[in-house]
Design an enzyme around this catalytic site. Structure first.
Site, PDB file in Angstrom:
ATOM      1  N   ASP A   1    -131.127  -5.008  23.592  1.00 43.54           N
ATOM      2  CA  ASP A   1    -131.243  -3.684  24.209  1.00 43.54           C
ATOM      3  C   ASP A   1    -132.169  -3.749  25.422  1.00 43.54           C
ATOM      4  O   ASP A   1    -133.316  -4.206  25.311  1.00 43.54           O
ATOM      5  CB  ASP A   1    -131.783  -2.682  23.179  1.00 43.54           C
ATOM      6  CG  ASP A   1    -131.620  -1.250  23.650  1.00 43.54           C
ATOM      7  OD1 ASP A   1    -132.056  -0.936  24.776  1.00 43.54           O
ATOM      8  OD2 ASP A   1    -131.044  -0.453  22.904  1.00 43.54           O
ATOM      9  N   PHE A   2    -131.685  -3.270  26.555  1.00 47.67           N
ATOM     10  CA  PHE A   2    -132.447  -3.374  27.796  1.00 47.67           C
ATOM     11  C   PHE A   2    -133.763  -2.590  27.762  1.00 47.67           C
ATOM     12  O   PHE A   2    -134.689  -2.913  28.488  1.00 47.67           O
ATOM     13  CB  PHE A   2    -131.587  -2.955  28.992  1.00 47.67           C
ATOM     14  CG  PHE A   2    -130.804  -4.114  29.522  1.00 47.67           C
ATOM     15  CD1 PHE A   2    -129.770  -4.656  28.789  1.00 47.67           C
ATOM     16  CD2 PHE A   2    -131.133  -4.696  30.743  1.00 47.67           C
ATOM     17  CE1 PHE A   2    -129.069  -5.755  29.248  1.00 47.67           C
ATOM     18  CE2 PHE A   2    -130.438  -5.793  31.218  1.00 47.67           C
ATOM     19  CZ  PHE A   2    -129.406  -6.323  30.474  1.00 47.67           C
TER      20      PHE A   2
ATOM     21  N   GLU B   1    -125.993   3.128  33.921  1.00 44.32           N
ATOM     22  CA  GLU B   1    -126.292   4.549  34.114  1.00 44.32           C
ATOM     23  C   GLU B   1    -127.766   4.878  33.909  1.00 44.32           C
ATOM     24  O   GLU B   1    -128.284   5.829  34.496  1.00 44.32           O
ATOM     25  CB  GLU B   1    -125.471   5.401  33.124  1.00 44.32           C
ATOM     26  CG  GLU B   1    -123.996   5.432  33.468  1.00 44.32           C
ATOM     27  CD  GLU B   1    -123.149   6.055  32.366  1.00 44.32           C
ATOM     28  OE1 GLU B   1    -123.626   6.957  31.658  1.00 44.32           O
ATOM     29  OE2 GLU B   1    -121.987   5.619  32.213  1.00 44.32           O
TER      30      GLU B   1
ATOM     31  N   LEU C   1    -121.967  -1.981  33.234  1.00 41.80           N
ATOM     32  CA  LEU C   1    -123.039  -2.747  32.596  1.00 41.80           C
ATOM     33  C   LEU C   1    -123.480  -2.035  31.320  1.00 41.80           C
ATOM     34  O   LEU C   1    -124.233  -1.063  31.373  1.00 41.80           O
ATOM     35  CB  LEU C   1    -124.231  -2.900  33.556  1.00 41.80           C
ATOM     36  CG  LEU C   1    -123.910  -3.392  34.981  1.00 41.80           C
ATOM     37  CD1 LEU C   1    -125.183  -3.477  35.815  1.00 41.80           C
ATOM     38  CD2 LEU C   1    -123.191  -4.732  34.947  1.00 41.80           C
TER      39      LEU C   1
ATOM     40  N   HIS D   1    -112.293  -3.300  29.664  1.00 40.95           N
ATOM     41  CA  HIS D   1    -112.967  -2.100  30.172  1.00 40.95           C
ATOM     42  C   HIS D   1    -112.114  -1.421  31.241  1.00 40.95           C
ATOM     43  O   HIS D   1    -112.634  -0.705  32.104  1.00 40.95           O
ATOM     44  CB  HIS D   1    -114.335  -2.426  30.837  1.00 40.95           C
ATOM     45  CG  HIS D   1    -115.387  -2.923  29.897  1.00 40.95           C
ATOM     46  ND1 HIS D   1    -116.260  -3.922  30.254  1.00 40.95           N
ATOM     47  CD2 HIS D   1    -115.730  -2.552  28.654  1.00 40.95           C
ATOM     48  CE1 HIS D   1    -117.098  -4.156  29.253  1.00 40.95           C
ATOM     49  NE2 HIS D   1    -116.794  -3.331  28.273  1.00 40.95           N
TER      50      HIS D   1
ATOM     51  N   ARG E   1    -107.325   4.303  21.790  1.00 40.63           N
ATOM     52  CA  ARG E   1    -107.724   3.148  22.591  1.00 40.63           C
ATOM     53  C   ARG E   1    -107.127   1.896  21.941  1.00 40.63           C
ATOM     54  O   ARG E   1    -107.234   1.703  20.735  1.00 40.63           O
ATOM     55  CB  ARG E   1    -109.244   3.034  22.600  1.00 40.63           C
ATOM     56  CG  ARG E   1    -109.695   1.788  23.293  1.00 40.63           C
ATOM     57  CD  ARG E   1    -111.196   1.634  23.202  1.00 40.63           C
ATOM     58  NE  ARG E   1    -111.595   0.427  23.894  1.00 40.63           N
ATOM     59  CZ  ARG E   1    -112.540  -0.403  23.457  1.00 40.63           C
ATOM     60  NH1 ARG E   1    -113.164  -0.160  22.325  1.00 40.63           N
ATOM     61  NH2 ARG E   1    -112.862  -1.465  24.149  1.00 40.63           N
TER      62      ARG E   1
ATOM     63  N   GLU F   1    -114.772   7.183  29.093  1.00 40.20           N
ATOM     64  CA  GLU F   1    -113.527   6.555  28.657  1.00 40.20           C
ATOM     65  C   GLU F   1    -112.677   7.515  27.830  1.00 40.20           C
ATOM     66  O   GLU F   1    -111.460   7.504  27.919  1.00 40.20           O
ATOM     67  CB  GLU F   1    -113.845   5.269  27.884  1.00 40.20           C
ATOM     68  CG  GLU F   1    -114.424   4.211  28.822  1.00 40.20           C
ATOM     69  CD  GLU F   1    -114.902   2.956  28.114  1.00 40.20           C
ATOM     70  OE1 GLU F   1    -114.124   2.024  27.979  1.00 40.20           O
ATOM     71  OE2 GLU F   1    -116.072   2.915  27.708  1.00 40.20           O
TER      72      GLU F   1
ATOM     73  N   ASN G   1    -110.961   5.882  18.831  1.00 37.46           N
ATOM     74  CA  ASN G   1    -111.308   4.512  19.204  1.00 37.46           C
ATOM     75  C   ASN G   1    -111.687   3.798  17.911  1.00 37.46           C
ATOM     76  O   ASN G   1    -112.774   3.975  17.385  1.00 37.46           O
ATOM     77  CB  ASN G   1    -112.483   4.538  20.187  1.00 37.46           C
ATOM     78  CG  ASN G   1    -112.914   3.145  20.603  1.00 37.46           C
ATOM     79  OD1 ASN G   1    -112.408   2.147  20.095  1.00 37.46           O
ATOM     80  ND2 ASN G   1    -113.852   3.079  21.518  1.00 37.46           N
TER      81      ASN G   1
ATOM     82  N   ARG H   1    -123.254 -11.572  24.254  1.00 40.03           N
ATOM     83  CA  ARG H   1    -122.220 -12.542  24.665  1.00 40.03           C
ATOM     84  C   ARG H   1    -122.704 -13.373  25.850  1.00 40.03           C
ATOM     85  O   ARG H   1    -123.359 -12.842  26.750  1.00 40.03           O
ATOM     86  CB  ARG H   1    -120.932 -11.819  25.059  1.00 40.03           C
ATOM     87  CG  ARG H   1    -120.170 -11.267  23.870  1.00 40.03           C
ATOM     88  CD  ARG H   1    -118.951 -10.489  24.312  1.00 40.03           C
ATOM     89  NE  ARG H   1    -119.005  -9.150  23.765  1.00 40.03           N
ATOM     90  CZ  ARG H   1    -118.328  -8.113  24.248  1.00 40.03           C
ATOM     91  NH1 ARG H   1    -117.541  -8.259  25.296  1.00 40.03           N
ATOM     92  NH2 ARG H   1    -118.437  -6.935  23.687  1.00 40.03           N
TER      93      ARG H   1
HETATM   94  P1  AMP Z   1    -122.963   0.819  26.198  1.00 35.44           P
HETATM   95  O1  AMP Z   1    -122.399  -0.457  25.623  1.00 35.44           O
HETATM   96  O2  AMP Z   1    -122.346   1.203  27.493  1.00 35.44           O
HETATM   97  O3  AMP Z   1    -123.020   1.944  25.186  1.00 35.44           O
HETATM   98  O4  AMP Z   1    -124.496   0.484  26.545  1.00 35.44           O
HETATM   99  C1  AMP Z   1    -125.458   0.279  25.527  1.00 35.44           C
HETATM  100  C2  AMP Z   1    -126.678  -0.376  26.131  1.00 35.44           C
HETATM  101  O5  AMP Z   1    -127.212   0.432  27.190  1.00 35.44           O
HETATM  102  C3  AMP Z   1    -127.841  -0.527  25.171  1.00 35.44           C
HETATM  103  O6  AMP Z   1    -127.719  -1.679  24.364  1.00 35.44           O
HETATM  104  C4  AMP Z   1    -129.021  -0.643  26.118  1.00 35.44           C
HETATM  105  O7  AMP Z   1    -129.192  -1.998  26.492  1.00 35.44           O
HETATM  106  C5  AMP Z   1    -128.600   0.142  27.334  1.00 35.44           C
HETATM  107  N1  AMP Z   1    -129.336   1.397  27.474  1.00 35.44           N
HETATM  108  C6  AMP Z   1    -129.088   2.586  26.894  1.00 35.44           C
HETATM  109  N2  AMP Z   1    -129.996   3.508  27.259  1.00 35.44           N
HETATM  110  C7  AMP Z   1    -130.861   2.889  28.123  1.00 35.44           C
HETATM  111  C8  AMP Z   1    -132.018   3.284  28.854  1.00 35.44           C
HETATM  112  N3  AMP Z   1    -132.487   4.521  28.792  1.00 35.44           N
HETATM  113  N4  AMP Z   1    -132.626   2.340  29.616  1.00 35.44           N
HETATM  114  C9  AMP Z   1    -132.146   1.091  29.703  1.00 35.44           C
HETATM  115  N5  AMP Z   1    -131.073   0.659  29.032  1.00 35.44           N
HETATM  116  C10 AMP Z   1    -130.429   1.535  28.243  1.00 35.44           C
END
Ligand code: AMP
Length: 397
Positions: free
Chosen positions: A284-285, A335, A209, A180, A91, A385, A7, A241
């Site tokens: 970041d959540f 997740e 998400l 996606h 990818r 993926e 990727n 975004r």
């Molecule tokens: P991805 O783009 O699918 O790799 O998702 C990355 C995003 O997942 C990060 O920027 C976080 O916002 C979120 N994330 C990862 N781990 C956690 C967690 N333990 N709790 C909440 N959000 C998470």
């Protein structure tokens, strides 16, 4: 068969070597800061320690050479020689209308991908650089391109057309493509399998998400609508975004702030989303959750707006399919963030969802997070993926 999955981004490259016979990841990692000072390769063999090697990687070819060296290294490598790599799956972000499925990489295929590069100027050229570098280093190994857009090529015209002069579609192929796709395809299939149902008979809404985020409506195993559009900027509020906005905002803000079109695009891609909404606190959540727990209004409003947009899309896609049997959450936030799932599902009781808060305290494994008699099943399905790309590659070679 041992399949190398690549990727390739503009300055990074993620890789996995997978034994497709047993669907086991033998080694994985990434090269970062390719072409920039301070480049490094991260390499993790299955069951082994993560290794980080700082080394100059002026081009993607050097990066891929380092990946191949790591995989065949005497001490920590997982294969004896490169001859063991029987196929490479790449990818590719944008396949335009040219590709409704994965394709074997040939000169004609590369020319067709180049034609789509206009639609994904940041991504497709980087994907092609990775393909060419692999071809140079492994000239006799069959390679396959797996497109982010392909799964959504089944969308009907009414879903993919914008309310714009039709000539823009005819002349420039301006339409909704969606992204996606590998994840939406994998997760919708796994959802049906996990629930022990035939996907042909199901209406599934997949909520991918992550830092990038999209929702799709999958009917009878086919994507009939998805929230991303011509580019991955449309739809949900994402990490940085904006997702859907009134297009007139572009002119309004650019005049007020004296910004060029490029600068405005940068604002929408890099400075918006939950990052922008939280006043630059974080994309970041985990950080937003911490802030919200301390009653910080920045964290509270960013999360609420994110969740609300997902809730609206789920409602729209239940309407688009005239019903829904299952809703799946996947990717980084989907997740791992139990609170996001719970808050979203709290607004979906009208669909007959009976949410299971206990089961929702889950991470890392496929789980039913609604009660057994819930009218609509809600599941958490970790996306994969790379495995999906591996399967596509094996099927084609
Ligand atoms: P991805 O783009 O699918 O790799 O998702 C990355 C995003 O997942 C990060 O920027 C976080 O916002 C979120 N994330 C990862 N781990 C956690 C967690 N333990 N709790 C909440 N959000 C998470």
């Amino acid at each position: 068969m041992k399949v190398l999955v690549i990727n390739c981004g503009s300055s990074s490259l993620k890789y996995q070597l997978i034994d497709s016979d047993v669907e086991k990841v033998l080694a994985k990692g990434l090269c970062e800061r390719i072409g920039i000072e301070g480049s490094q390769i991260v390499y993790t063999p299955a069951g082994g320690e993560k290794e980080i090697t700082v080394s100059p990687m002026p081009t993607h070819k050097q990066a891929i050479q380092m990946v191949l060296d790591a995989l065949t290294n005497d001490k920590t490598g997982v294969i004896k020689s490169l001859a063991e790599v029987e196929a490479v799956g790449h990818r590719v972000v944008h396949g335009g209308e040219e590709f409704a499925s994965s394709a074997k990489i040939t000169d004609e295929m590369i020319a067709a991908v180049e034609k789509c590069s206009d639609l994904a100027p940041l991504h497709n050229p980087a994907n092609l650089i990775g393909i060419r570098a692999c071809q140079e280093l492994m000239p006799n190994v069959p390679m396959v391109g797996v497109f982010d857009t392909a799964f959504h090529q089944t969308m009907p015209e009414k879903a993919y057309l914008y309310g714009l002069p039709y000539k823009y579609y005819e002349k420039y192929k301006v339409r909704r493509y969606g992204f996606h796709g590998t994840s939406h395809s994998y997760v919708s299939k796994r959802t049906a399998e996990f629930l022990g149902k035939n996907i042909e008979d199901m209406k599934i809404i997949v909520c991918h998400l992550g830092n990038g985020a999209s929702v799709s409506a999958v009917m009878g195993g086919k994507s009939v609508d998805t929230s991303m559009g011509l580019t991955p900027l449309e739809g949900l509020i994402m990490g940085t975004r904006s997702g859907d906005i009134d297009p007139a905002i572009m002119e309004f803000v650019s005049k007020k702030e004296n910004l060029t079109m490029d600068q405005m695009m940068n604002v929408l891609n890099k400075e918006s989303g939950v990052y922008g909404l939280s006043g630059g606190l974080s994309s970041d959540f985990r950080d937003l959750e911490d802030a919200a727990a301390k009653n910080d209004p920045a964290g509270i409003r960013a999360r609420a707006a994110f969740n609300y947009r997902v809730i609206k899309y789920i409602g729209a896609y239940a309407a688009a399919m005239n019903g829904v049997d299952a809703i799946a959450f996947t990717a980084g936030v989907g997740e791992n963030d139990a609170l996001v799932r719970e808050d979203i599902c709290a607004s979906l009781t009208y669909l007959g969802i009976d949410f299971d808060s206990e089961a929702n305290k889950v991470r890392g494994k496929e789980t039913l997070i609604s009660k057994a008699d819930s009218k609509v099943a809600v599941v958490m399905i970790p996306t994969d993926e790379e495995m999906a790309i591996c399967r596509e590659t094996v099927a084609l070679v």
